[in-house]
Scaffold this motif. Structure first.
Motif, short mmCIF file in Angstrom:
data_model
loop_
_atom_site.label_atom_id
_atom_site.label_comp_id
_atom_site.label_asym_id
_atom_site.label_seq_id
_atom_site.Cartn_x
_atom_site.Cartn_y
_atom_site.Cartn_z
N PHE A 86 69.69 -28.64 -23.73
CA PHE A 86 70.97 -29.11 -23.02
C PHE A 86 70.92 -30.46 -21.92
N ALA A 87 70.60 -29.39 -21.03
CA ALA A 87 69.33 -30.16 -19.70
C ALA A 87 69.16 -31.55 -19.56
N LYS A 88 68.16 -31.77 -20.45
CA LYS A 88 67.58 -32.87 -21.14
C LYS A 88 68.99 -33.85 -21.51
N LEU A 89 69.99 -33.69 -22.67
CA LEU A 89 71.26 -34.42 -22.89
C LEU A 89 71.80 -34.94 -21.82
N CYS A 90 72.25 -33.39 -21.01
CA CYS A 90 73.25 -33.95 -20.03
C CYS A 90 72.52 -34.55 -19.09
N ALA A 91 71.30 -34.53 -18.56
CA ALA A 91 70.87 -35.92 -17.51
C ALA A 91 70.88 -37.40 -18.49
N MET A 92 70.79 -37.06 -19.78
CA MET A 92 70.36 -38.25 -20.08
C MET A 92 72.00 -39.55 -20.45
N LEU A 93 72.87 -38.18 -20.13
CA LEU A 93 74.09 -38.75 -21.33
C LEU A 93 75.80 -38.56 -19.20
N ALA A 94 75.54 -37.53 -19.16
CA ALA A 94 76.10 -37.94 -18.40
C ALA A 94 75.65 -36.66 -16.79
N GLN A 96 75.86 -36.24 -13.70
CA GLN A 96 76.73 -36.24 -12.72
C GLN A 96 77.37 -34.71 -12.62
N TYR A 97 77.61 -34.39 -14.12
CA TYR A 97 77.90 -33.12 -14.97
C TYR A 97 76.24 -31.53 -15.03
N ARG A 98 75.90 -32.69 -14.58
CA ARG A 98 74.28 -31.32 -14.95
C ARG A 98 74.34 -30.34 -14.75
N SER A 99 74.60 -30.16 -13.35
CA SER A 99 74.94 -28.85 -12.85
C SER A 99 76.64 -27.84 -13.49
N LEU A 100 76.76 -28.65 -13.76
CA LEU A 100 78.05 -27.65 -14.93
C LEU A 100 77.84 -26.91 -16.07
N VAL A 101 76.48 -28.10 -16.25
CA VAL A 101 76.30 -27.36 -17.76
C VAL A 101 75.29 -26.58 -18.00
N PHE A 102 74.52 -26.69 -15.91
CA PHE A 102 74.20 -25.24 -16.54
C PHE A 102 74.78 -23.75 -15.85
N LEU A 103 75.75 -24.04 -15.24
CA LEU A 103 76.80 -22.56 -15.67
C LEU A 103 76.87 -22.48 -16.91
N VAL A 104 77.52 -23.37 -17.70
CA VAL A 104 78.61 -23.05 -18.92
C VAL A 104 77.21 -22.07 -19.62
N TYR A 105 76.25 -22.83 -20.23
CA TYR A 105 75.10 -22.35 -20.78
C TYR A 105 74.52 -21.31 -20.29
N GLY A 106 74.18 -20.81 -18.59
CA GLY A 106 73.77 -19.69 -18.13
C GLY A 106 74.59 -18.54 -18.64
#
Length: 526
Positions: A86-94, A96-106
């Motif tokens: 999920f971190a890799k997909l977010c880094a490729m697509l969006a 700027q929302y990478r840290s939010l993805v870390f939070l939601v997945y965690g």
């Protein structure tokens, strides 16, 4: 004595030879004991069938190692693999929302493994410490953090909070204490950094991103908030040259170490043997000393591999996590002894350095070390073994300063000045050899047991005196010299000696009239 003081090459070769022979000799004794006592009754609970192609039983006394790399290996790999994906997909697509993805997945991963009531408990502690941090009073933030940390170490608070965890997951007990302890330390770091922020306050969302970053949540290591905040919010995601190669190599190295340790557990039961005191009484001095040393080395290897595996994931997320702890074999002073560099950096930043100042004043250093080990006792959980470990290590750290102060006055300074650099290095290595075994004995208390540490100390200092004592100290002296040689070479790389200046031409020397004086224009053209 300078760190660059050199010894003759043949002397260094001699020290390496002695060290290798002593290690092989001690290893042969431990292998012999493991081989002859494999079916001992007291070993049945820890010695289990190992790999079928090795056809030997395996030491499984360390639950943490078995949990990570055998029993729950698939669960941990699945959770970390999902995070990487999920971190890799977010880094490729969006990005700027990478840290939010870390939070939601965690949050979802913690919710899945421990239940929503546990997530609510962690959120309540985050909100409490965030609210206190808005006052921007450092001592109040520190006091609140220590009180909340104590609530997970003392009854009846810990039992009441443990009731919030749902299900009968086998790892529930380990994950509960790991997640709670690291959450409080992270919240304290956030609160203290918020006190230092001059313009406004950090958003509570930043605290949640920091705390629920999954690779660090349960088992650490700890990054201080200022480091995590700066790295997770950066906009540049380019990597240095060969960085991915280094990350891959680091991961493969950790995998190789795991395989080597598992293989060694089939042949040397270094964790189970110390639990049988009757067997220990019949072991040779070399086997007992070797067991003490190998237990300490193993605990360092375990910490380095566990944090190394997590750090590999963090480096894929463009973070720079704390480095692995310094190898225990290379430590002969208390000031560099630690098994968790993240906790060590946290304690130095918020407790030890602010109270210790320049670390030259005896009284300030004593206060700083007492407070630092006081927080460490609370972090590990107050008990007899932890208290003794903290007391001895605190004494060792201060004793080093007292000794340095004592020998920095006359006539000792004149005596050392009269020695050559090599002679001074040899003299210091003698004292370092004694200090090395203090480090070993004081840390075995926490890593193994008090009875085992007592037995090793008695065999070294009383029953084995003088033959075993002298021989072990001589081998340790050789080890210290090998460590110092490694430090010398690294110092030459980091700070090479300047080249000597070229000799100035002698203007008083007569010139030879027979030699023609070159024309400046012609010389330049040529």
């Amino acid at each position: 004595m300078g760190i660059k003081a050199a010894l003759p090459k043949y002397e260094i070769y001699f020290y390496n030879t002695v060290l290798c022979l002593a290690l092989l000799w001690a290893t042969s004794w431990i292998f012999e004991v493991s081989n002859t006592n494999v079916n001992r009754k007291t070993f049945k609970s820890n010695i289990k069938p190992g790999w079928h192609y090795v056809e030997r039983k395996m030491d499984t006394a360390d639950f943490e190692w078995v949990m990570w790399f055998s029993t729950f290996r698939a669960h941990i790999l699945f959770a970390l693999s999902g995070h990487i994906l999920f971190a890799k997909l977010c880094a490729m697509l969006a990005p700027q929302y990478r840290s939010l993805v870390f939070l939601v997945y965690g949050v979802l991963a913690v919710w899945t493994s421990m239940g929503w009531t546990y997530v609510t408990l962690m959120l309540s502690h985050c909100i409490l410490l965030y609210s206190i941090s808005l006052v921007k009073i450092r001592w109040l933030c520190f006091l609140t953090g220590l009180c909340t940390l104590a609530s997970f170490k003392c009854e009846p608070c810990v039992s009441w909070q443990a009731g919030f965890v749902e299900g009968d997951f086998e790892l529930r007990h380990i994950l509960f204490y790991g997640g709670c302890g690291f959450t409080i330390m992270r919240c304290m770091s956030f609160a203290l950094e918020n006190c230092e922020k001059k313009d406004g306050n950090y958003n509570i969302l930043e605290l949640l991103k920091y705390n629920f970053y999954l690779p660090f949540f349960y088992f650490g290591p700890i990054m201080t908030f200022d480091q995590f905040y700066a790295q997770v919010n950066r906009s540049n995601f380019s990597r240095k040259e060969r960085e991915m190669w280094n990350i891959s190599l680091h991961g493969l190295t950790n995998l190789g170490i795991i395989i080597v340790v598992d293989v060694l557990f089939h042949f040397m039961y270094i964790l189970t043997i110390p639990t049988d005191l009757k067997l220990l009484k019949h072991l040779s001095d070399w086997a007992l000393v070797g067991l003490a040393y190998m237990n300490l080395v193993y605990d360092w290897v375990k910490a380095a591999v566990m944090f190394g595996a997590i750090s590999t994931v963090a480096r894929l997320d463009y973070l720079d996590p704390p480095k692995p702890p310094k190898c225990i074999t290379l430590l002969y002073v208390f000031s560099e002894t630690h098994f968790d560099r993240g906790i060590n950096d946290w304690l130095c930043k918020y407790v030890y350095n602010p109270l210790g100042g320049s670390h030259c004043n005896v009284v300030e250093e004593l206060i700083a070390t007492l407070c630092t080990y006081g927080v460490t006792i609370l972090w590990l959980g107050p008990c007899k073994v932890v208290l003794l470990w903290a007391l001895f290590n605190c004494f060792g750290l201060n004793f080093e300063l007292w000794t340095a102060k004592f020998f920095s006055v006359e006539p000792f300074t004149s005596f050392e000045t009269a020695l050559s650099e090599a002679g001074s290095r040899r003299l210091r290595a003698v004292f370092n050899a004694f200090n090395y075994w203090c480090v070993v004995l004081f840390n075995i208390l926490a890593l193994n047991s008090l009875d085992f540490a007592k037995m090793v100390a008695k065999r070294l200092l009383l029953k084995g005196f003088p033959i075993t004592t002298v021989m072990v100290l001589f081998v340790t002296y050789c080890l210290v010299q090998v460590i110092k040689e490694r430090e010398r070479r690294q110092a030459l790389i980091d700070d090479p000696d300047p080249l000597p200046p070229a000799p100035a031409p002698d203007s008083s020397a007569p010139t030879d009239p027979a030699q023609p004086v070159p024309e400046p224009g012609k010389e330049k053209a040529e």
